[in-house]
Write a protein that holds these residues in place. Sequence first.
Motif, PDB file in Angstrom:
ATOM      1  N   GLU A 246       0.834  -1.208   0.000  1.00 52.92           N
ATOM      2  CA  GLU A 246       0.000   0.000   0.000  1.00 52.92           C
ATOM      3  C   GLU A 246       0.864   1.252   0.000  1.00 52.92           C
ATOM      4  O   GLU A 246       1.997   1.237   0.487  1.00 52.92           O
TER       5      GLU A 246
ATOM      6  N   GLY B 258      -0.978   6.876   2.080  1.00 55.95           N
ATOM      7  CA  GLY B 258      -1.495   7.347   3.356  1.00 55.95           C
ATOM      8  C   GLY B 258      -0.830   8.651   3.761  1.00 55.95           C
ATOM      9  O   GLY B 258       0.120   9.110   3.141  1.00 55.95           O
TER      10      GLY B 258
ATOM     11  N   LEU C  44      -5.460   6.207  -1.837  1.00 58.78           N
ATOM     12  CA  LEU C  44      -4.594   5.082  -1.497  1.00 58.78           C
ATOM     13  C   LEU C  44      -4.401   4.195  -2.722  1.00 58.78           C
ATOM     14  O   LEU C  44      -5.323   4.023  -3.520  1.00 58.78           O
TER      15      LEU C  44
ATOM     16  N   ARG D 187      -9.780  -1.349   7.350  1.00 63.80           N
ATOM     17  CA  ARG D 187      -9.106  -0.402   8.226  1.00 63.80           C
ATOM     18  C   ARG D 187      -9.253  -0.821   9.673  1.00 63.80           C
ATOM     19  O   ARG D 187     -10.217  -1.494  10.040  1.00 63.80           O
TER      20      ARG D 187
ATOM     21  N   TYR E  32      -4.979   1.578   7.150  1.00 60.63           N
ATOM     22  CA  TYR E  32      -5.733   1.005   6.032  1.00 60.63           C
ATOM     23  C   TYR E  32      -4.926  -0.123   5.389  1.00 60.63           C
ATOM     24  O   TYR E  32      -3.742   0.044   5.086  1.00 60.63           O
TER      25      TYR E  32
ATOM     26  N   THR F 164      -1.181   1.147   5.696  1.00 60.21           N
ATOM     27  CA  THR F 164      -0.722   2.524   5.576  1.00 60.21           C
ATOM     28  C   THR F 164      -1.577   3.403   6.482  1.00 60.21           C
ATOM     29  O   THR F 164      -2.798   3.240   6.554  1.00 60.21           O
ATOM     30  N   GLN F 165      -0.942   4.315   7.195  1.00 56.48           N
ATOM     31  CA  GLN F 165      -1.647   5.134   8.192  1.00 56.48           C
ATOM     32  C   GLN F 165      -2.355   6.307   7.516  1.00 56.48           C
ATOM     33  O   GLN F 165      -1.760   7.020   6.691  1.00 56.48           O
ATOM     34  N   VAL F 166      -3.599   6.509   7.886  1.00 54.26           N
ATOM     35  CA  VAL F 166      -4.363   7.684   7.476  1.00 54.26           C
ATOM     36  C   VAL F 166      -4.794   8.405   8.744  1.00 54.26           C
ATOM     37  O   VAL F 166      -5.419   7.806   9.620  1.00 54.26           O
TER      38      VAL F 166
END
Length: 123
Positions: free
Chosen positions: A6, A9, A20, A38, A93, A117-119
Amino acid sequence: QIQLVESGGGSVQAGGSLRLSCAASGYTDSSACMGWFRQAPGKEREAVAIVDVNGHTSYADSVTGRFTISADNAKTTLWLQMDSLKPEDTAVYYCATSTLPWCGTGEGLYNYWGQGTQVTVSS
């Protein structure tokens, strides 16, 4: 084997957008269903959006009308366009794919996962 990575983010203010991407490699032809999940701190992982081999999509009620899932025909890239983001969308996510002959939102259906991946959405 299928590998998923991924990207995309980051941090954004409420009302903003992020896109994304998930790059898939390996035996992607075997993917019957791909999806985005998520997990927020202290909460269970949940399905956000899924797409099957026929292009049929399904969304969580909380993101319907704001998020759009799409994939290329070769199933090598999966996207999640996220608009009108809210603080409650903050989470890690994950991209996932299933090689089972059916599609659904249950985590157990997905046998390959990305690293996440951080959002982060600030108010």
